[in-house]
Structure formats: structure tokens, C-alpha cells
Design a protein around this motif. Structure first.
Motif, mmCIF file in Angstrom:
data_model
loop_
_atom_site.group_PDB
_atom_site.id
_atom_site.type_symbol
_atom_site.label_atom_id
_atom_site.label_comp_id
_atom_site.label_asym_id
_atom_site.label_seq_id
_atom_site.Cartn_x
_atom_site.Cartn_y
_atom_site.Cartn_z
ATOM 1 N N LYS A 1 3.542 3.150 -4.042
ATOM 2 C CA LYS A 1 3.351 4.342 -4.861
ATOM 3 C C LYS A 1 3.923 5.576 -4.174
ATOM 4 C CE LYS A 1 -0.121 7.055 -7.346
ATOM 5 N NZ LYS A 1 -1.578 7.232 -7.640
ATOM 6 N N MET A 2 3.708 5.698 -2.870
ATOM 7 C CA MET A 2 4.232 6.841 -2.115
ATOM 8 C C MET A 2 5.753 6.894 -2.188
ATOM 9 S SD MET A 2 5.869 7.299 1.098
ATOM 10 C CE MET A 2 5.278 5.990 2.160
ATOM 11 N N VAL A 3 6.412 5.737 -2.040
ATOM 12 C CA VAL A 3 7.871 5.682 -2.092
ATOM 13 C C VAL A 3 8.377 6.061 -3.481
ATOM 14 C CG1 VAL A 3 9.890 4.192 -1.882
ATOM 15 C CG2 VAL A 3 8.007 3.976 -0.245
ATOM 16 N N ASP B 1 0.806 -1.218 0.000
ATOM 17 C CA ASP B 1 0.000 0.000 0.000
ATOM 18 C C ASP B 1 0.843 1.273 0.000
ATOM 19 O OD1 ASP B 1 -2.206 -1.624 0.077
ATOM 20 O OD2 ASP B 1 -2.553 -1.391 2.237
ATOM 21 N N GLU B 2 2.151 1.144 0.219
ATOM 22 C CA GLU B 2 3.008 2.320 0.298
ATOM 23 C C GLU B 2 4.001 2.415 -0.861
ATOM 24 O OE1 GLU B 2 4.747 2.373 4.179
ATOM 25 O OE2 GLU B 2 2.832 2.072 5.185
ATOM 26 N N GLU C 1 6.916 7.978 -5.635
ATOM 27 C CA GLU C 1 6.719 9.423 -5.831
ATOM 28 C C GLU C 1 7.842 10.214 -5.162
ATOM 29 O OE1 GLU C 1 1.816 9.553 -6.197
ATOM 30 O OE2 GLU C 1 2.800 9.856 -4.251
ATOM 31 N N LYS C 2 8.270 9.777 -3.982
ATOM 32 C CA LYS C 2 9.389 10.445 -3.314
ATOM 33 C C LYS C 2 10.680 10.241 -4.096
ATOM 34 C CE LYS C 2 7.603 10.283 1.434
ATOM 35 N NZ LYS C 2 7.613 11.733 1.684
#
Length: 346
Positions: A22-24, A19-20, A26-27
Motif C-alpha cells: 500500500k505504501m508503494v 505489508d508495504e 501511494e508513492k
């Protein structure tokens, strides 16, 4: 794209909770927004990782980009690593202007002077923290990207936080590069370690509240209601004792949350002594013992002992001094001449 780079990126992605991911990414910023839109983050992680590797191949990723992704992963999930604190020292008290470009140049130059096969990657964060990742090789082998060292250095402070590689022999090279790059002349380990990097920072930067508040007595909440027939003297004595314990706990730990440490270790190195007439010991022998206190949140656990009735108040200074002395490794040695002819009962 090199196969070893592709495999390293794939393994890094597999470590991230699905679930994380995509967030990683993007960073990381290496894949475009359009490329991210093509990814299906609801499939199994193995398929997600393969798709990400394919996009990285299109962008011709190299080990530099893969290393930055690894830094971002370890910055987000920093509590997965064990961190040790090191303190550097200057010969004088003068403060110098910090130049990040000069720091990077000196750090790389010093390390590569000692070891050619090394991968060095930097990433700066908003809190003046410079994250450094070093993958170590040998004169005859390429750097092992799976056993790197991580360094977090806050510019214009003497403190460095290191999560060392399992390749311990390279630690002196790393420390030497740090003091050269930051214009210090010495570095030492502080005997302070934890998985919580932020808590280590709170301790050495004095960002936690220990005993800086003024204690104000407050009516104690909760507890059992005393029966009407209870002796008023006993009730008053119990209430006074509870207030004393809370006051002592407040004076030692303060009212705020404690830094998160998982353990404190005490190594006892004293001499066993007996009356010569008893003949128990023919000669003085060192007595060595290791005591380790462990807890998911040790300082909060210690703080709660006396109020819970599990220990007398105040607690031993050996336990309460941990954040003040900025260490959770202790050696307890006997003071010379303390027991001159002596008998010390076991």
C-alpha cells in the motif's frame, strides 16, 4: 492495457513485501484513493497483484506508468542492486545552470540516435537526484523491461551512480548519453561499488566522518577487573596499549559510523624474482593473485579488529584508505626499478 504491461506490473507488485504494498502504491500515485480503498491487502500477494492489475486496466496504464512504478520500487529497495560510481570531467571549471528539461531532452536524443527501441523514464527526488531507467531493445526487438539499467545523477555534481543491465554492451551508449546531457566531456568508472547507494554517496560527497575529529582520551570502559595481586607495571602497560589502539583507531576511522561496503578486492600483479645462480626461474614471470575481504559491513569490521585484539594497530593503509581514496578495487603493481638485480624471497 497491453498484456506485457499488465504482467510487468503484476511481477513488480509480487516483489514488494506484502505489508508495504500500500505504501508503494501511494508513492506511485497512479491509483486513486478510492481505488486503493477497494483493495484487500490481507490476502495472499498473488491475489493482491491481480486486483491491482485490474485497477490499472481500468486506468489504461501503459509502459510509462509501469516503468515509474519500477523506479519507485528500486528507490525504496535500492540495496537489492549493485551500484558502481562513475565520475565525469569537464574541460574547464565553470559551473553552468542546470536545466532538467534540457538534460532529459539531450539524454533521450543521444540514446535514441544510437538505438530506436529503448524505453527511457525519469523521476526526480527531493535531494536533487534524478533517477533514470533505461530498458534496452535491439533494432529488431522491443525493449526488454526485465533487464533495465538504472542511473542516479545528482545535478551539478560530476558523480553518477549506475546499476547496469546484464546487457553490458549498452553501457558505453549510456555513458555517452550522460556526458552529452550533462555537458561534460569524459566519464570514467571509479572502482567503487556497493549495494548501499547512500554509503557510496557519503564517500564521494565526503558526508562521513573519518579523521576530522580531535581525539580526546577517555577512561576505557568495561574489561576485566585486575586482581589485587597484579603487577602495577603490567596493568599500566596494558592500559597504555589499549589507549594507544583506541587513539589510532579514532585517528583512522573517526568516531562516527562508517559507510557500508560489503567487500574490498586487491589484485596483485608483481614479478616473481630469484637469484639467477639458484636457477629457480628461467625467466621473469608475472605473479597474479586476487585477495578479497568480505563482510556485511566491511569498514566497521576493520575498525573493530585492533580494539578486539585481532590485528595490530595501526592497520595497513591498503585497508584504511578505502573511503579516503573512494575505491574498493585495487591493483597492486611493482614499482619499476625497485629491485634492480634482484632477489626477492617468496
Amino acid at each position: 492495457m497491453d498484456e506485457t504491461v499488465a504482467e510487468y506490473i503484476r511481477r513488480t507488485v509480487l516483489k514488494i513485501p506484502r505489508d508495504e504494498i500500500k505504501m508503494v502504491l501511494e508513492k506511485w500515485g497512479f491509483l486513486s484513493e478510492a481505488q486503493l480503498q477497494t483493495l484487500n491487502f490481507h490476502q495472499i500477494k498473488d491475489n493482491i497483484s491481480q486486483d491491482i492489475v485490474q485497477l490499472c486496466e481500468e486506468n489504461s496504464a501503459d509502459i510509462k506508468q509501469a516503468a515509474v512504478l519500477d523506479i519507485i520500487y528500486n528507490h525504496i529497495y535500492q540495496n537489492k542492486r549493485m551500484w558502481s560510481v562513475y565520475q565525469m570531467k569537464k574541460s574547464g571549471e565553470e559551473l553552468e545552470y542546470f536545466d532538467i528539461t534540457d538534460f532529459k531532452k539531450k539524454f533521450k536524443g543521444r540514446l535514441r540516435l544510437a538505438l530506436k527501441n529503448v524505453t527511457i523514464t525519469f523521476k526526480e527526488y527531493e535531494d536533487n537526484a534524478i533517477w533514470i531507467r533505461v530498458a534496452w531493445g535491439t533494432p529488431y526487438k522491443k525493449p526488454n523491461q526485465y533487464k533495465p539499467s538504472y542511473v542516479v545523477y545528482h545535478s551539478q555534481t560530476p558523480y553518477v551512480f549506475i546499476s547496469a543491465s546484464v546487457l553490458k554492451s549498452n553501457l558505453p551508449l549510456l555513458c555517452q548519453a550522460l556526458i552529452v546531457a550533462s555537458n561534460y566531456h569524459d566519464i570514467r568508472e571509479m572502482e567503487l561499488r556497493s549495494h548501499s547507494l547512500n554509503s557510496l554517496k557519503d564517500i564521494v560527497f565526503k558526508r562521513y566522518s573519518q579523521n576530522f575529529q580531535t581525539y580526546y582520551a577517555k577512561p576505557l570502559q568495561g574489561g576485566n577487573v585486575e586482581p589485587e595481586s597484579a603487577d602495577i607495571r603490567i596493568v599500566q602497560e596494558n592500559r597504555s596499549e589499549k589507549e594507544r589502539i583506541h587513539r589510532l583507531s579514532w585517528e583512522v576511522f573517526g568516531g562516527g559510523p562508517q559507510p557500508k561496503l560489503e567487500f574490498a578486492q586487491y589484485r596483485l600483479e608483481t614479478m616473481l624474482k630469484s637469484d639467477p645462480k639458484m636457477g629457480v626461474l628461467d625467466k621473469k614471470e608475472p605473479f597474479r593473485c586476487l585477495v578479497k575481504f568480505s563482510s556485511p559491513h566491511l569498514l566497521e569490521s576493520l575498525k573493530s579488529l585492533a580494539p578486539a585484539g585481532m590485528a595490530d594497530a595501526p592497520l595497513s593503509p591498503l585497508l584504511t584508505c578505502i573511503p579516503h581514496k573512494a575505491r574498493n578495487y585495487f591493483k597492486i603493481r611493482e614499482k619499476k626499478g625497485l629491485f634492480p638485480e634482484s632477489f626477492l624471497s617468496p
